[in-house]
Design an enzyme around this catalytic site. Structure first.
Site, mmCIF file in Angstrom:
data_model
loop_
_atom_site.group_PDB
_atom_site.id
_atom_site.type_symbol
_atom_site.label_atom_id
_atom_site.label_comp_id
_atom_site.label_asym_id
_atom_site.label_seq_id
_atom_site.Cartn_x
_atom_site.Cartn_y
_atom_site.Cartn_z
ATOM 1 N N ASP A 1 6.609 -0.651 4.859
ATOM 2 C CA ASP A 1 6.358 -1.213 3.532
ATOM 3 C C ASP A 1 7.696 -1.273 2.800
ATOM 4 O OD1 ASP A 1 4.868 -2.074 1.236
ATOM 5 O OD2 ASP A 1 5.130 -0.070 0.400
ATOM 6 N N SER A 2 7.702 -1.979 1.687
ATOM 7 C CA SER A 2 8.915 -2.021 0.865
ATOM 8 C C SER A 2 9.214 -0.644 0.269
ATOM 9 C CB SER A 2 8.725 -3.041 -0.261
ATOM 10 O OG SER A 2 7.534 -2.755 -0.965
ATOM 11 N N CYS B 1 3.000 -3.919 3.829
ATOM 12 C CA CYS B 1 3.374 -4.609 2.592
ATOM 13 C C CYS B 1 2.729 -5.998 2.565
ATOM 14 C CB CYS B 1 4.895 -4.741 2.554
ATOM 15 S SG CYS B 1 5.496 -5.578 1.094
ATOM 16 N N GLU C 1 2.861 3.560 -9.649
ATOM 17 C CA GLU C 1 3.889 4.541 -9.255
ATOM 18 C C GLU C 1 4.065 5.606 -10.333
ATOM 19 O OE1 GLU C 1 7.446 3.219 -7.434
ATOM 20 O OE2 GLU C 1 6.358 1.942 -6.028
ATOM 21 N N CYS D 1 -2.248 -6.083 -2.784
ATOM 22 C CA CYS D 1 -0.961 -5.401 -2.938
ATOM 23 C C CYS D 1 -1.197 -3.929 -2.614
ATOM 24 C CB CYS D 1 -0.458 -5.555 -4.371
ATOM 25 S SG CYS D 1 1.003 -4.570 -4.750
ATOM 26 N N HIS E 1 -0.258 -1.265 -3.836
ATOM 27 C CA HIS E 1 -0.442 -0.298 -4.925
ATOM 28 C C HIS E 1 -1.798 -0.391 -5.611
ATOM 29 C CE1 HIS E 1 3.835 -0.141 -4.349
ATOM 30 N NE2 HIS E 1 3.999 0.768 -5.290
HETATM 31 N N1 DGL Z 1 4.410 -3.372 -1.171
HETATM 32 C C1 DGL Z 1 4.394 -4.525 -2.060
HETATM 33 C C2 DGL Z 1 3.185 -5.391 -1.696
HETATM 34 O O1 DGL Z 1 2.187 -4.939 -1.186
HETATM 35 C C3 DGL Z 1 4.373 -4.108 -3.512
HETATM 36 C C4 DGL Z 1 5.684 -3.531 -3.997
HETATM 37 C C5 DGL Z 1 6.826 -4.518 -3.893
HETATM 38 O O2 DGL Z 1 6.881 -5.508 -4.660
HETATM 39 O O3 DGL Z 1 7.665 -4.318 -3.023
HETATM 40 O O4 DGL Z 1 3.228 -6.567 -1.926
#
Ligand code: DGL
Length: 279
Positions: free
Chosen positions: A10-11, A73, A152, A184, A186
């Site tokens: 993931d990012s 992600c 977060e 997403c 989060h």
């Molecule tokens: N992990 C990203 C997503 O699911 C969210 C956080 C980001 O923008 O990197 O799109």
């Protein structure tokens, strides 16, 4: 026989919601998680950049001999999945297709909402995936970038989050969607506030749950499932110092996060070195 691990990236920290589901469905599997915390967020970056980052991470994780890669992600799944699938020859699972399939199954009105980062929504990846399965379904989408920092920050039961959710989701509610995809990593953290803002009768689809089931199905089909008597080990890697990841990650995983190592991807990919530090 040595069983290989499942790689997940993931990012940043958000993909831990996907890891959590994978571990719940497949507790016997080892996992290797990489959060690209030095370069997060991906949701605001161009597709070219996200593809480049994703390819580097995939190369790094394949170097650790994984048997399957999960692109946790949503933004990376939306813009980089096909490039990764073309380049690497292990099964690579994104979160878009499983989420889209679940949404199509859940809707009875045929009107589905999708929320995600700016990058995910601009790519129309969910809309395309839903329409590939059922072209009759109407998809209404909305980028909700502020949900990422709110999750977060741990503001899961908070006036600012409630107000943000009301403003972001008003239009989707007015359009009468009966299913909403949390597109997403989060957003599952904010499920309760999102559900409140959407009101009764709207099903929230969590891509993480569906993705874990897809991983289990693929590993089963390919006879790569580890026997369920074993209990899996979990390793965590990040690209920036791990302090923030540990703090937020423990909240996402309910205090279950293990050791976290910092890696320098460029250096690792150049010389296969072991520039890792434990925290
Ligand atoms: N992990 C990203 C997503 O699911 C969210 C956080 C980001 O923008 O990197 O799109």
């Amino acid at each position: 026989m040595a069983w290989k691990a499942i790689g997940i990236f993931d990012s940043g920290v958000g993909g831990l919601t996907v890891l959590k589901e994978v571990v719940r469905v497949l507790p016997q599997e080892d996992t290797i998680y990489l959060g690209d915390t030095a370069r997060v967020p991906y949701g605001t970056k161009s597709p070219e950049t996200v593809v480049r980052y994703s390819r580097q991470i995939a190369r790094y994780l394949l170097g650790r001999d994984i048997k399957l890669l999960v692109v946790a992600c949503n933004t990376a799944s939306a813009v980089a999945l096909s490039a990764l699938q073309q380049e690497f020859d292990i099964p690579i699972v994104g979160v878009i297709e499983p989420g889209a399939r679940a949404a199509v199954e859940a809707t009875s009105s045929g009107k589905v909402g999708v929320i995600g980062t700016a990058g995910t929504i601009a790519s129309s990846a969910y809309t395309k995936a839903i329409k590939r399965i059922n072209p009759e379904i109407e998809v209404v989408s909305r980028a909700c970038p502020l949900f990422v920092p709110l999750a977060e920050e741990g503001w899961v039961d908070n006036e600012v989050t409630r107000l943000t959710a009301r403003i972001y989701l008003e239009e989707l509610k007015l359009q009468g969607v009966d299913t909403l995809v949390l597109g997403c990593t989060h957003y599952p953290i904010l499920k309760q506030v999102i559900a409140e803002a959407m009101g009764d009768g709207v099903t929230l689809v969590d891509s993480a749950e569906q993705t874990a089931l897809t991983v289990a199905r693929i590993l089963g089909e390919q006879e790569l499932l580890r026997p369920s008597v074993e209990k899996g080990n979990h390793h965590y890697f990040v690209t920036d110092i791990p302090a923030g990841f540990i703090r937020v990650g423990n909240r996402f995983l309910g205090g279950e996060l293990g050791d976290v190592y910092q890696v320098n991807l460029e250096q690792e990919l150049q010389d296969g070195g072991d520039g890792e530090e434990t925290y």
